[in-house]
Design a protein around this motif. Sequence first.
Motif, PDB file in Angstrom:
ATOM      1  N   ALA A  46      30.315  32.023  17.408  1.00 35.35           N
ATOM      2  CA  ALA A  46      29.760  31.725  18.778  1.00 35.35           C
ATOM      3  C   ALA A  46      30.998  31.433  19.605  1.00 35.35           C
ATOM      4  O   ALA A  46      31.064  31.826  20.861  1.00 35.35           O
ATOM      5  N   PHE A  47      32.109  30.841  19.272  1.00 35.34           N
ATOM      6  CA  PHE A  47      33.335  30.594  20.130  1.00 35.34           C
ATOM      7  C   PHE A  47      33.772  31.976  20.533  1.00 35.34           C
ATOM      8  O   PHE A  47      34.139  32.128  21.629  1.00 35.34           O
ATOM      9  N   GLU A  48      33.978  33.035  19.537  1.00 33.91           N
ATOM     10  CA  GLU A  48      34.493  34.395  19.798  1.00 33.91           C
ATOM     11  C   GLU A  48      33.710  34.898  21.110  1.00 33.91           C
ATOM     12  O   GLU A  48      34.008  35.306  21.903  1.00 33.91           O
ATOM     13  N   LEU A  49      32.324  35.012  20.771  1.00 34.47           N
ATOM     14  CA  LEU A  49      31.320  35.430  21.801  1.00 34.47           C
ATOM     15  C   LEU A  49      31.504  34.778  23.054  1.00 34.47           C
ATOM     16  O   LEU A  49      31.546  35.516  24.121  1.00 34.47           O
ATOM     17  N   LEU A 193      27.116  41.047  23.158  1.00 35.69           N
ATOM     18  CA  LEU A 193      28.251  41.052  22.271  1.00 35.69           C
ATOM     19  C   LEU A 193      27.990  41.037  20.945  1.00 35.69           C
ATOM     20  O   LEU A 193      28.502  41.426  20.009  1.00 35.69           O
ATOM     21  N   LYS A 194      26.959  40.233  20.555  1.00 35.91           N
ATOM     22  CA  LYS A 194      26.506  39.994  19.240  1.00 35.91           C
ATOM     23  C   LYS A 194      25.741  40.941  18.526  1.00 35.91           C
ATOM     24  O   LYS A 194      25.531  40.818  17.245  1.00 35.91           O
ATOM     25  N   GLY A 211      31.030  45.528  21.390  1.00 36.30           N
ATOM     26  CA  GLY A 211      30.409  44.336  20.535  1.00 36.30           C
ATOM     27  C   GLY A 211      30.491  44.338  19.229  1.00 36.30           C
ATOM     28  O   GLY A 211      31.193  45.181  18.586  1.00 36.30           O
ATOM     29  N   THR A 212      29.888  43.518  18.804  1.00 40.37           N
ATOM     30  CA  THR A 212      30.044  43.205  17.226  1.00 40.37           C
ATOM     31  C   THR A 212      28.753  42.852  16.335  1.00 40.37           C
ATOM     32  O   THR A 212      27.769  42.996  17.132  1.00 40.37           O
ATOM     33  N   ASN A 213      28.720  42.434  15.249  1.00 38.27           N
ATOM     34  CA  ASN A 213      27.274  42.179  14.750  1.00 38.27           C
ATOM     35  C   ASN A 213      27.540  40.659  14.400  1.00 38.27           C
ATOM     36  O   ASN A 213      27.902  40.363  13.480  1.00 38.27           O
ATOM     37  N   TYR A 214      26.901  39.654  15.144  1.00 37.73           N
ATOM     38  CA  TYR A 214      27.065  38.383  14.694  1.00 37.73           C
ATOM     39  C   TYR A 214      25.691  37.842  14.771  1.00 37.73           C
ATOM     40  O   TYR A 214      25.396  36.536  15.007  1.00 37.73           O
ATOM     41  N   LYS A 215      24.460  38.810  14.364  1.00 38.56           N
ATOM     42  CA  LYS A 215      23.114  38.260  14.570  1.00 38.56           C
ATOM     43  C   LYS A 215      22.894  37.205  13.316  1.00 38.56           C
ATOM     44  O   LYS A 215      23.482  37.180  12.284  1.00 38.56           O
TER      45      LYS A 215
END
Length: 355
Positions: A46-49, A193-194, A211-215
């Motif tokens: 979450a910090f990175e996002l 982004l997530k 973006g990336t996958n932080y779901k």
Amino acid sequence: EELQMIRKVLESGWLTEGTMTKEFEDKVSKFVGVKYAVAATSCTTAFELALRALGIGPGDEVIVPDFTHPATGNIVKWIGAEPVLVDVDLFSYNVDPAEMKKAVTEKTRCIMPVSWGGNPLNMKPLNELKEKYNFFIVEDAACSLGAEYNRKKTGTMADITCFSFHPRKMITTGEGGMAVTDSPVYAEKLESLKKFGIGTKNGETKFIRCGTNYKLSDILGAVGVEQMKKIDAITNRRIELANYYNKLLNEVDLIRAPEKRENTKHVYQTYAAYIKKEGVRDRIINDLRRKNIETQIGTYALHLQPSFGRVKKIGKLERAEKLYKNLLTLPMCHSMTKKDQEYVISKIENLLKKY
């Protein structure tokens, strides 16, 4: 209740992030009092996002308190920016705004203050610095869901605030985190982004940014939904335990209870007392362990960790070092009785007399 909700998800056939995680996000946003909440795989992601949504990256400086978990500083380095370490207050364990002011340069794009251990930050002086120097504020509130300053909940006073749902935090999903904000612009970027950078362009769904996958899966979201129903009871119990520890420690020399300032709601995710006698904290931890009492340090002074050896530091960071070496985190199990707490404090008192 959590098991029943997980079963509901498994039976639905939809396991990745979906309606259950959305319900979890809605519950957190309403509880905090913000417009948007975006779930992630952890507070660290979450910090990175948050930092990426604000455009923080190489060439930027981000001011970070020295007394915090390495995750706070690590993520700044991870995205290519430079953390700048500053000292904290010896009593609240939160960052000293005067030290943050000393650290501001033309490269400062963001500060990441920490509401440490459930103790809410006074954001007024930090927002005054923001107005003067034009930087962003990403609040590390990993431990402080439900905390309040002047009746305003943690999460309502920064550009973006991030919470953790690790098992030691106020509520848990096993692993997981959440970024909250009142900005529709930041919320759209966080969400995109997530999910690989997905978004809408000219009315069509496109991948509009990298973006990336932080779901957060619906399985973990289901646990969060049920946990949010219990957060007031969880918080009240922790405050009850802390108040009794405070009472007991008033009678003990050489140890100081954590400070609770006026107009705050401290939720005591961590109950960390200060050992006034230097050089004995680690002995206490080891001796208590032999009596089946688990205690811990508070957290780390980043400048003493090898991975932060070459980062920029402001001053000698003496207060952060004192807290790193002398804070003792006491057990806060919800099933503890007053007799249990009395036993813990009596053993600590005996050890302090012995040393």
